[in-house]
Design an enzyme around this catalytic site. Structure first.
Site, PDB file in Angstrom:
ATOM      1  N   HIS A  97      27.481   7.958  -8.048  1.00  0.00           N
ATOM      2  CA  HIS A  97      28.309   8.547  -6.995  1.00  0.00           C
ATOM      3  C   HIS A  97      28.629   7.531  -5.905  1.00  0.00           C
ATOM      4  CE1 HIS A  97      27.664  12.485  -8.871  1.00  0.00           C
ATOM      5  NE2 HIS A  97      26.485  11.966  -9.188  1.00  0.00           N
ATOM      6  N   SER A 103      -5.659  -3.641   3.771  1.00  0.00           N
ATOM      7  CA  SER A 103      -6.436  -4.352   4.796  1.00  0.00           C
ATOM      8  C   SER A 103      -7.188  -3.379   5.690  1.00  0.00           C
ATOM      9  CB  SER A 103      -5.505  -5.196   5.674  1.00  0.00           C
ATOM     10  OG  SER A 103      -4.613  -4.333   6.372  1.00  0.00           O
ATOM     11  N   THR A 131      -3.309  -1.848   9.268  1.00  0.00           N
ATOM     12  CA  THR A 131      -1.854  -1.728   9.439  1.00  0.00           C
ATOM     13  C   THR A 131      -1.513  -0.731  10.541  1.00  0.00           C
ATOM     14  OG1 THR A 131      -1.455  -2.458   7.204  1.00  0.00           O
ATOM     15  CG2 THR A 131       0.280  -1.134   8.197  1.00  0.00           C
ATOM     16  N   LYS A 189       3.101  -9.676  12.238  1.00  0.00           N
ATOM     17  CA  LYS A 189       2.029  -8.750  12.617  1.00  0.00           C
ATOM     18  C   LYS A 189       1.262  -9.294  13.829  1.00  0.00           C
ATOM     19  CE  LYS A 189       1.214  -6.626   8.061  1.00  0.00           C
ATOM     20  NZ  LYS A 189       0.297  -6.377   6.971  1.00  0.00           N
ATOM     21  N   GLU A 198       8.417 -10.400  -1.971  1.00  0.00           N
ATOM     22  CA  GLU A 198       7.154 -11.023  -1.551  1.00  0.00           C
ATOM     23  C   GLU A 198       6.703 -12.155  -2.476  1.00  0.00           C
ATOM     24  OE1 GLU A 198       4.116  -8.427   0.531  1.00  0.00           O
ATOM     25  OE2 GLU A 198       5.319  -6.898  -0.451  1.00  0.00           O
ATOM     26  N   SER A 237       0.834  -1.209   0.000  1.00  0.00           N
ATOM     27  CA  SER A 237       0.000   0.000   0.000  1.00  0.00           C
ATOM     28  C   SER A 237       0.870   1.261   0.000  1.00  0.00           C
ATOM     29  CB  SER A 237      -0.906   0.021   1.234  1.00  0.00           C
ATOM     30  OG  SER A 237      -1.771  -1.088   1.226  1.00  0.00           O
TER      31      SER A 237
HETATM   32  C1  F6R Z   1       1.634  -6.835  -0.049  1.00  0.00           C
HETATM   33  C2  F6R Z   1       1.642  -7.157   1.351  1.00  0.00           C
HETATM   34  C3  F6R Z   1       2.283  -6.236   2.349  1.00  0.00           C
HETATM   35  C4  F6R Z   1       1.211  -5.277   2.861  1.00  0.00           C
HETATM   36  C5  F6R Z   1       1.721  -4.515   4.072  1.00  0.00           C
HETATM   37  C6  F6R Z   1       0.736  -3.474   4.582  1.00  0.00           C
HETATM   38  O1  F6R Z   1       0.851  -7.727  -0.772  1.00  0.00           O
HETATM   39  O2  F6R Z   1       1.073  -8.142   1.715  1.00  0.00           O
HETATM   40  O3  F6R Z   1       3.384  -5.551   1.833  1.00  0.00           O
HETATM   41  O4  F6R Z   1       0.834  -4.384   1.846  1.00  0.00           O
HETATM   42  O5  F6R Z   1       2.028  -5.420   5.092  1.00  0.00           O
HETATM   43  O6  F6R Z   1      -0.541  -4.005   4.720  1.00  0.00           O
HETATM   44  P1  F6R Z   1      -1.768  -3.238   4.084  1.00  0.00           P
HETATM   45  O7  F6R Z   1      -1.447  -3.106   2.629  1.00  0.00           O
HETATM   46  O8  F6R Z   1      -2.948  -4.088   4.331  1.00  0.00           O
HETATM   47  O9  F6R Z   1      -1.819  -1.917   4.783  1.00  0.00           O
END
Ligand code: F6R
Length: 305
Positions: free
Chosen positions: A213, A77, A80, A301, A197, A37
């Site tokens: 540089h 999602s 985050t 997470k 990823e 994101s």
């Molecule tokens: C990309 C992915 C991660 C999430 C990131 C933030 O597919 O799974 O890079 O984008 O952990 O989570 P979101 O995007 O839900 O805020």
């Protein structure tokens, strides 16, 4: 949707007409997001330079944020941690807060959110998350969007050359190093994150002219030099293209130069993005790893929650 269908869906996403309804004055834009994101803010910041735009992929918002700031939180999602905490901080400073999300907590704490379709990987929703920014601040001509649709569709139908390249990376166990340049430095970073990823490989990035540089020294004399594979994006800036050529000439290193079949910013942007979608997807398949798997990120997470 399987992962290949998610990749193929990008061309549909660029047709999104979602936009913010803005009826107040603001002096600057701050965009907050992480990972798949967060790249949205990086791409937009590099392109849109009419007013100050800052993209943050971290905890904490800039000190200048106030009631003249348009603060946009981007989280697929909507859950985050870093992004949610920045929203709270921006609200405290009186900023106008908006969000782009598929739901989650973000949709509940930001009243005026753009809600995008859920159910795919955040990194596969790049078009859905980026288009509202273009549509609101720098609309793209329908003709350019159609042309870009065609370019992405062609790649969806045939990308055998990219598949062969992925095989070459696999055979040599290469570590890709991607060299971007303005306005696609953020895309070089997107390539890096897609390698991480999708293919579960390390990848690194830098950009012209800055790398002339520093990286230029190991390009000539690094140990384990054969383990790296270098990509550079062809530029509109003749001096940058000259730098690519001279860097190759004086270091003896060859770059795979990626050239978009079209000239305008928007179609180049998505051509380069999609190229890496396929390169990293095909690398995942040949390595026999699941391109959708982000379980270690999720585990982390959960432990932090
Ligand atoms: C990309 C992915 C991660 C999430 C990131 C933030 O597919 O799974 O890079 O984008 O952990 O989570 P979101 O995007 O839900 O805020």
């Amino acid at each position: 949707m399987n992962f290949l269908d998610e990749i193929k869906n990008l061309k549909e996403q660029i047709k999104s007409k979602d936009k913010f309804d803005i009826n107040f004055n603001f002096d600057n834009i701050v965009i907050s997001g992480m990972g798949g994101s967060g790249i949205v803010g990086n791409i937009f910041q590099e392109y849109y330079t009419s007013i100050p735009v800052i993209s943050i992929g971290d905890y904490g918002i800039p000190g200048f944020v106030n009631e003249k700031t348009l603060f946009i939180a981007v989280s697929y999602s909507g859950n985050t941690e870093e992004t949610l905490s920045n929203v709270e901080d921006a609200k405290k400073k009186g900023a106008h807060v908006r969000a782009i999300t598929s739901g989650g907590k973000l949709a509940t704490i930001v009243e005026k959110s753009i809600i995008i379709p859920s159910g795919i990987q955040p990194r596969s929703a790049l078009g859905y998350m980026l288009m509202p920014l273009f549509n609101t601040f720098a609309p793209i001509d329908d003709a350019i969007v159609s042309q870009t649709y065609g370019i992405l569709d062609d790649m969806d139908k045939n990308h055998s050359d990219i598949k062969s390249e992925a095989f070459k990376i696999y055979e040599n166990s290469s570590i890709p190093i991607i060299y971007g340049s303005k306005p696609f430095k953020s895309v070089a970073y997107r390539w890096k994150t897609q390698f991480n990823e999708n293919a579960k490989t390390f990848a690194f990035y830098s950009y012209f002219p800055e790398l002339n540089h520093n990286d230029t020294m190991p390009l000539k004399s690094a140990y384990r030099r054969d383990e790296y594979l270098f990509y550079a994006f062809e530029s509109d800036n003749a001096r940058i293209n000259q730098r690519i050529g001279i860097t190759e000439e004086i270091t003896g290193e060859q770059f795979t130069v990626v050239k978009s079949p079209s000239q305008d910013y928007f179609s180049k942007l998505f051509y380069l993005i999609h190229y890496a979608d396929y390169l990293t997807y095909e690398l995942a398949l040949v390595r026999n790893v699941d391109p959708t798997d982000v379980s270690t990120i999720e585990e982390l997470k959960k432990k932090l929650a």
